[in-house]
Scaffold this active site. Structure first.
Site, PDB file in Angstrom:
ATOM      1  CB  THR A  65      -0.886   0.041   1.259  1.00 51.97           C
ATOM      2  OG1 THR A  65      -0.006   0.112   2.407  1.00 51.97           O
ATOM      3  CG2 THR A  65      -1.760  -1.196   1.373  1.00 51.97           C
ATOM      4  CG  ASP A  92      16.280  -2.748   0.526  1.00 51.20           C
ATOM      5  OD1 ASP A  92      16.206  -2.853   1.777  1.00 51.20           O
ATOM      6  OD2 ASP A  92      15.394  -3.133  -0.251  1.00 51.20           O
TER       7      ASP A  92
HETATM    8  C1  PRP Z   1      11.568   4.934   2.715  1.00 55.75           C
HETATM    9  C2  PRP Z   1      12.236   6.278   2.906  1.00 55.75           C
HETATM   10  C3  PRP Z   1      11.135   7.094   3.533  1.00 55.75           C
HETATM   11  C4  PRP Z   1       9.898   6.547   2.857  1.00 55.75           C
HETATM   12  C5  PRP Z   1       9.470   7.519   1.790  1.00 55.75           C
HETATM   13  O1  PRP Z   1      11.571   4.226   3.895  1.00 55.75           O
HETATM   14  O2  PRP Z   1      13.392   6.217   3.683  1.00 55.75           O
HETATM   15  O3  PRP Z   1      11.044   6.964   4.929  1.00 55.75           O
HETATM   16  O4  PRP Z   1      10.261   5.296   2.272  1.00 55.75           O
HETATM   17  O5  PRP Z   1       8.270   7.131   1.234  1.00 55.75           O
HETATM   18  P1  PRP Z   1       6.911   7.959   1.421  1.00 55.75           P
HETATM   19  O6  PRP Z   1       7.242   9.378   1.163  1.00 55.75           O
HETATM   20  O7  PRP Z   1       6.017   7.364   0.352  1.00 55.75           O
HETATM   21  O8  PRP Z   1       6.389   7.697   2.797  1.00 55.75           O
HETATM   22  P2  PRP Z   1      10.966   2.748   4.033  1.00 55.75           P
HETATM   23  O9  PRP Z   1       9.556   2.810   4.512  1.00 55.75           O
HETATM   24  O10 PRP Z   1      11.198   1.979   2.759  1.00 55.75           O
HETATM   25  O11 PRP Z   1      11.781   2.125   5.226  1.00 55.75           O
HETATM   26  P3  PRP Z   1      13.361   1.929   5.474  1.00 55.75           P
HETATM   27  O12 PRP Z   1      13.892   3.291   5.782  1.00 55.75           O
HETATM   28  O13 PRP Z   1      13.381   1.017   6.640  1.00 55.75           O
HETATM   29  O14 PRP Z   1      13.980   1.335   4.237  1.00 55.75           O
END
Ligand code: PRP
Ligand code: URA
Length: 204
Positions: A105, A199
């Protein structure tokens, strides 16, 4: 309220971050370099106060920083932007907001929050990627609720959708970024972007 970083070194580092064949060690080094430039840009207007000293030759009134600084990474990827602030501002306090986007989502779920006192301090919320803006908006909501009154968002790459979401909910929060990219794809990844920052930073 969008501040776009313009510096040849920023363009150089960002291009290497975008390249799919940049290995994790180099990726971390370029992220740190770009983080330093953004840390400088996002603190350009920090208030200072007069501070009397003696040089070896005569008395002098210089300036020192007048306000405490707090950096709050959005876990996990935001951790990659903490060290630049520690390097430049050794006194900085660090808070943590843990948010993770659902792979289906793209909606962020909160799993951790630990914050120092925020009132009366410059609070910099840092996260490399601003995609839909869901994570940033949730983090900024929380920081505001905890009393942050001088707040900024610092990201490496922003999508127009994320900038709009943050501006709609937090119109007074400046956004500092090294790039405003084109759009999101159907999986809500930024294009051209650089893939999944967490990642790539941690080699997962
Ligand atoms: C990534 C990134 C942000 C988010 C951005 O984190 O570091 O926090 O996605 O996406 P958005 O603007 O659509 O919310 P992720 O949730 O993949 O987690 P991680 O940092 O653990 O990789
Ligand atoms: N999170 C990332 O790490 N990359 C994107 O492009 C979007 C969200």
């Amino acid at each position: 309220m969008l501040h776009l970083l313009r510096h040849p070194l920023a363009a150089h580092a960002l291009t290497h971050l975008r390249a799919v064949d940049t290995p994790p060690a180099a990726f971390r080094a370029f992220a740190h370099q770009l983080g330093l430039l953004l840390a400088l840009e996002s603190t350009r207007d920090l208030p200072v106060r007069p501070h009397p000293i003696n040089t070896p030759l005569e008395p002098h009134i210089g300036d020192v920083l007048a306000r405490g600084l707090v950096v709050v990474p959005i876990l996990r990827a935001g951790l990659g932007l903490v060290q630049p602030y520690l390097d430049l501002f050794p006194e900085v306090s660090v808070g943590y907001v843990g948010l993770e986007r659902d792979h289906e989502t793209a909606v962020a779920r909160s799993y951790y929050c630990k914050l120092p006192p925020l009132v009366g301090r410059r609070v910099l919320c840092v996260d490399p990627m601003l995609a839909t803006g869901g994570s940033a908006v949730q983090a900024l909501d929380r920081l505001r609720a905890e009393g942050a009154d001088d707040l900024a968002l610092v990201v490496l790459v922003a999508a127009p959708e994320g900038v709009e979401a943050v501006a709609a909910r937090h119109p007074n929060v400046p956004i500092f970024t090294a790039a405003l990219d084109r759009e999101l794809n159907t999986q809500k990844y930024i294009l051209p972007g650089l893939g999944d920052f967490g990642d790539r930073l941690y080699g997962t």
